[in-house]
Design an enzyme around this catalytic site. Structure first.
Site, PDB file in Angstrom:
ATOM      1  CG  PHE A  87      -1.824  -1.137   1.344  1.00 12.76           C
ATOM      2  CD1 PHE A  87      -2.963  -1.207   0.559  1.00 12.76           C
ATOM      3  CD2 PHE A  87      -1.556  -2.172   2.222  1.00 12.76           C
ATOM      4  CE1 PHE A  87      -3.818  -2.292   0.646  1.00 12.76           C
ATOM      5  CE2 PHE A  87      -2.409  -3.258   2.321  1.00 12.76           C
ATOM      6  CZ  PHE A  87      -3.552  -3.322   1.532  1.00 12.76           C
ATOM      7  CB  SER A  95       8.727  -0.750   1.516  1.00  8.40           C
ATOM      8  OG  SER A  95       8.373  -0.416   0.206  1.00  8.40           O
ATOM      9  CB  ILE A 129       0.709  -5.397   5.508  1.00  9.02           C
ATOM     10  CG1 ILE A 129      -0.453  -6.375   5.754  1.00  9.02           C
ATOM     11  CG2 ILE A 129       0.226  -4.011   5.101  1.00  9.02           C
ATOM     12  CD1 ILE A 129      -1.282  -6.690   4.522  1.00  9.02           C
ATOM     13  CD  GLU A 130       6.521  -3.398  -0.218  1.00 10.38           C
ATOM     14  OE1 GLU A 130       7.393  -2.661  -0.718  1.00 10.38           O
ATOM     15  OE2 GLU A 130       6.134  -4.460  -0.762  1.00 10.38           O
ATOM     16  CB  VAL A 131       3.178   0.743   4.834  1.00  3.47           C
ATOM     17  CG1 VAL A 131       2.756   2.202   4.768  1.00  3.47           C
ATOM     18  CG2 VAL A 131       2.057  -0.121   5.422  1.00  3.47           C
TER      19      VAL A 131
END
Length: 158
Positions: free
Chosen positions: A97, A133, A144-146
Site C-alpha cells: 500500500f 517500504s 503488508i508492505e507500506v
C-alpha cells in the site's frame, strides 16, 4: 506493445502472438482484491485502526475495507462467496500500500498501535518506480508492505 509485454513475450487474450492483428485486452487499474480471513472482526479492527481504512458493508451484509479508490472484500475462511479463488486461505497474501503520509509518520503510528514492524524502512521497486517500504503482518499473517515513492520528500531517506 508495452515494454513489459515485449520483455515477457506477452500473448493476447486469444493466445496468439502480440504482433497479430487482434485487439489486446488492456487493464486500467485494480478495483478490488479479496482477502480470505479467519476472524472478520479482528481483520476489520486491524485494517481500520492500524492502516486507516474504512469498513464498508454491502450486498446483503458482506464486509469490505475501503481506501483511496480501491477496496478489499473480505471472505471468512470456509464460508467464501462464489466464485472465489481455487484454494482460498488466510495468510496467503502479500500486499503493498502507498501511504498518504510520510513513512516516518506511518511507522510511528504502526508502533503506537503495538504492531511489530518486521523489516524496514528499506528501498524497493514499486509499480511506477523506486519506493521506500516497511513491512508488518496482519492478524492472519498476510505480509503488508507500506511505502512512499522515493524522491518526493515522504520517505525516510529522501
Amino acid at each position: 506493445m508495452h515494454a513489459l509485454q515485449a520483455a515477457l513475450g506477452a500473448r493476447d487474450i486469444l493466445g496468439t502472438d502480440s504482433g497479430d492483428n487482434v485487439d489486446m485486452l488492456t487493464l486500467a487499474s485494480i478495483d478490488h482484491v479479496v482477502l480470505t480471513v479467519r476472524d472478520i472482526d479482528a481483520t476489520i479492527d486491524f485494517y481500520t485502526r492500524v492502516l486507516g481504512m474504512t469498513e464498508v458493508t454491502f450486498a446483503g451484509g458482506r464486509k469490505a475495507l475501503a481506501f483511496g479508490a480501491q477496496k478489499i472484500n473480505l471472505h471468512v475462511a470456509g464460508a467464501e462467496f462464489e466464485p472465489h479463488a481455487e484454494r482460498p486461505a488466510p495468510g496467503t497474501a502479500d500486499l503493498c500500500f502507498l501511504a498518504a503520509v510520510p513513512l516516518a509518520e506511518a511507522i510511528a503510528h504502526v508502533r503506537a498501535c503495538a504492531v511489530a514492524i518486521e523489516e524496514g524502512p528499506v528501498p524497493r521497486t514499486g509499480a511506477t518506480g523506486p519506493i521506500e517500504s516497511f513491512y508488518l503482518r496482519d492478524p492472519d499473517g498476510n505480509l503488508i508492505e507500506v511505502a512512499n515513492p522515493r524522491g518526493q520528500g515522504l520517505g525516510v531517506r529522501d
